[in-house]
Design a protein around this motif. Sequence first.
Motif, PDB file in Angstrom:
ATOM      1  N   VAL A  18      29.738  37.183  29.396  1.00 32.46           N
ATOM      2  CA  VAL A  18      30.192  36.027  30.173  1.00 32.46           C
ATOM      3  C   VAL A  18      30.461  36.496  31.604  1.00 32.46           C
ATOM      4  N   TYR A  19      30.075  35.658  32.575  1.00 31.21           N
ATOM      5  CA  TYR A  19      30.323  35.986  33.979  1.00 31.21           C
ATOM      6  C   TYR A  19      31.213  34.916  34.608  1.00 31.21           C
ATOM      7  N   LEU A  20      32.055  35.336  35.553  1.00 31.56           N
ATOM      8  CA  LEU A  20      32.989  34.439  36.231  1.00 31.56           C
ATOM      9  C   LEU A  20      32.784  34.574  37.732  1.00 31.56           C
ATOM     10  N   MET A  21      32.544  33.435  38.410  1.00 31.28           N
ATOM     11  CA  MET A  21      32.341  33.416  39.851  1.00 31.28           C
ATOM     12  C   MET A  21      33.648  33.039  40.551  1.00 31.28           C
ATOM     13  N   ASP A  26      39.876  33.428  45.600  1.00 33.14           N
ATOM     14  CA  ASP A  26      39.867  34.118  44.307  1.00 33.14           C
ATOM     15  C   ASP A  26      40.011  33.155  43.129  1.00 33.14           C
ATOM     16  N   ALA A  27      39.796  31.877  43.376  1.00 37.91           N
ATOM     17  CA  ALA A  27      39.808  30.912  42.278  1.00 37.91           C
ATOM     18  C   ALA A  27      38.479  30.984  41.537  1.00 37.91           C
ATOM     19  N   ILE A  28      38.524  30.812  40.219  1.00 38.19           N
ATOM     20  CA  ILE A  28      37.302  30.832  39.412  1.00 38.19           C
ATOM     21  C   ILE A  28      36.620  29.465  39.545  1.00 38.19           C
ATOM     22  N   ILE A  29      35.398  29.468  40.085  1.00 35.36           N
ATOM     23  CA  ILE A  29      34.697  28.203  40.328  1.00 35.36           C
ATOM     24  C   ILE A  29      33.557  27.968  39.342  1.00 35.36           C
ATOM     25  N   TYR A  30      33.187  29.001  38.581  1.00 37.13           N
ATOM     26  CA  TYR A  30      32.133  28.796  37.578  1.00 37.13           C
ATOM     27  C   TYR A  30      32.229  29.876  36.514  1.00 37.13           C
ATOM     28  N   ARG A  63      32.389  34.604  46.478  1.00 43.87           N
ATOM     29  CA  ARG A  63      32.764  35.804  47.225  1.00 43.87           C
ATOM     30  C   ARG A  63      32.763  37.049  46.339  1.00 43.87           C
ATOM     31  N   ARG A  64      32.922  36.845  45.062  1.00 45.00           N
ATOM     32  CA  ARG A  64      32.819  37.967  44.132  1.00 45.00           C
ATOM     33  C   ARG A  64      32.596  37.421  42.731  1.00 45.00           C
ATOM     34  N   PHE A  65      32.164  38.261  41.831  1.00 46.33           N
ATOM     35  CA  PHE A  65      32.016  37.869  40.430  1.00 46.33           C
ATOM     36  C   PHE A  65      32.526  38.990  39.541  1.00 46.33           C
ATOM     37  N   GLU A  66      32.843  38.634  38.318  1.00 46.20           N
ATOM     38  CA  GLU A  66      33.219  39.627  37.307  1.00 46.20           C
ATOM     39  C   GLU A  66      32.537  39.243  36.015  1.00 46.20           C
ATOM     40  N   TYR A  67      32.493  40.139  35.062  1.00 43.13           N
ATOM     41  CA  TYR A  67      31.805  39.833  33.809  1.00 43.13           C
ATOM     42  C   TYR A  67      32.489  40.546  32.653  1.00 43.13           C
ATOM     43  N   ARG A  88      39.121  25.666  33.772  1.00 49.28           N
ATOM     44  CA  ARG A  88      38.543  24.399  34.217  1.00 49.28           C
ATOM     45  C   ARG A  88      37.851  24.559  35.576  1.00 49.28           C
ATOM     46  N   PRO A  89      36.808  25.390  35.658  1.00 50.78           N
ATOM     47  CA  PRO A  89      36.165  25.676  36.945  1.00 50.78           C
ATOM     48  C   PRO A  89      35.521  24.444  37.574  1.00 50.78           C
TER      49      PRO A  89
END
Length: 621
Positions: A18-21, A26-30, A63-67, A88-89
């Motif tokens: 799973v990836y988080l944008m 720094d809010a998760i948008i997707y 601006r950044r992503f994590e997975y 709730r992105p």
Amino acid sequence: MQFDIQEELKKLPAKPGVYLMHDEKDAIIYVGKAISLKNRVRQYFQTSRNKGPKIEQMVSRIRRFEYIVTDSELEALVLECNLIKEYRPKYNTMLTDDKTYPFIKVTVAEDYPRILFSRSMKKDKNRYFGPYTSAGAVKDTIELLQKIYRIRTCSRKLPEDIGNERPCLNYHIKQCNAPCQGYVSREDYRKAVNEAISFLSGNYGPVIHLLEERMQEAAEKMDFEAAIIQRELLNSVRQIAQKQKITSSDGEDKDIAALAVQDADAVVQMFFVRGGRLIGRDHFYLRAAPHDTAADILSSFLKQFYAGTPFIPKTVMLPEEIEDASVIEEWLTEKRGQKVHLRVPKKGEKEKLVELAKKNAQMVLDQDKERIKREEGRTIGAMKEIAGLLDLDRIYRVEAYDISNISGFESVGSMVVFEGGKPKRSDYRKFRIQTVKGPDDYASMDEVLTRRLSHGRQEQQELQEKNMEAKFGKFSVFPDLIMMDGGKGQVNVALRVLDRLGISIPVCGMVKDDNHRTRGLYYNNEEIPIDRNSEGFRLITRIQDEAHRFAIEYHRSLRSKDQVHSVLDDIEGIGPTRRKSLMKTFKSLEAIREATKEELAAAPSMNEAAAGKVYEFFHSR
């Protein structure tokens, strides 16, 4: 540390996960899942791909992503569901409804079972029926079965507690056979419970036959009251039987989903079939992500809906194929404990049911669009109209104020807030006047506004020191417009307070005519007339009425009967006799305040001089 997207893309593993944008705050948008994180995430940042303007907009904010790496695509799907529900992105397709469906629970694990209402279905030894779409219908059905079969409703532990207490009222009104007293054997009681289970399974014939027999027996005994009771129960059963429409002969549990989409709005219509019978339907609103196709929206809906409901049917019928159907099937199978199929029927009765669901979804969406359009006219459109009348660029937040007292007794102030044309009740505030004695509405309003705006400024400073936004304070968000319940006098009070505090906020007064009906707005030293048939006028009236209602309710909650009576004692020349006479004649201090001098003088024990003093006391400034 600066996040280098291109460098981080090189580090992505070719594994499921799973990836988080994240955006610049720094809010998760997707949140998304992938069979291969390396391939999927890189696609967002490839300039050669034609992503479309809406996806480009989302990518421009990353601006950044994590997975998070998982062992399988199924694990990734489950994790994706959980993260979407938590964060709730903004750019995920989101269910806007958070509904739970009721079940009927028969506690067959007990020696003397009960029939209960339940919001969840647990893996225990009890029997569950549903889910149903109407909680009211579930409660009515339970009550009906308890009356027909005289099933207990108490929580006594039986058989241990048999004979410990007297039977309850249900026994005396013949709605329970009192197993708590041993008046019915365990075998006979179980037989009644089994018949109730048969009814819940859709077998209505034996119940109808039983009630017809009871009604006939009562009529033969000339017990017409009992016969009427059985007849009413019989009619209730027949109504339930008529509502249970047969939709298939296979007797399967299935859900039928169909979709309607328009711009960013989507509606999914669900038909619930249990044991081959259509037991209900419901619709769900979704906020569609900008890049999602109809199949994507359906996939997002299924994952969010079945993540939150305890019942999984054997079959889910869809209007079209979805990309990750196999992994969703695997996930649902794991949740159900038996094989679950996603089907796209192409012909016959099942295809017609899907088409019917689709028509219903489109109808709901069309109706909702009209409702939203009308609502926007009443709210946002009305705000724009008021802004135009006052020659202001924009109005979003409005605060309105009112004072309530009876000759200064327990004076209170109210502040109501409207945002986007709708009341924001969480921001309403009450003020108990502390510095003003007597009936001085202007001084009371000065105190209310000074306290409100001073608190707001102080909170703004404290939040700035903590590097926090104004929205986190109770008073720190200032309005775009202040509306006073009154004309020139009240507006000038507000302007003086704002000037004293060095704050710039437009102020207008809501002016009433001689009949206490809203007439227009007082702004910049002139009265602006308003079309009484306009949405702007209606919104002003609602704001004014709400401010008045809120102040009156608070005032009434503070004053007691003794305090109310003491107000009349403060008037020179009004002793106990005249006070009692006034209260007996007019019933309330509000009525006394509204009365004319002539009406006051006409009360027993009153004269013109005393009436004049009462009138002046209530109407002096």
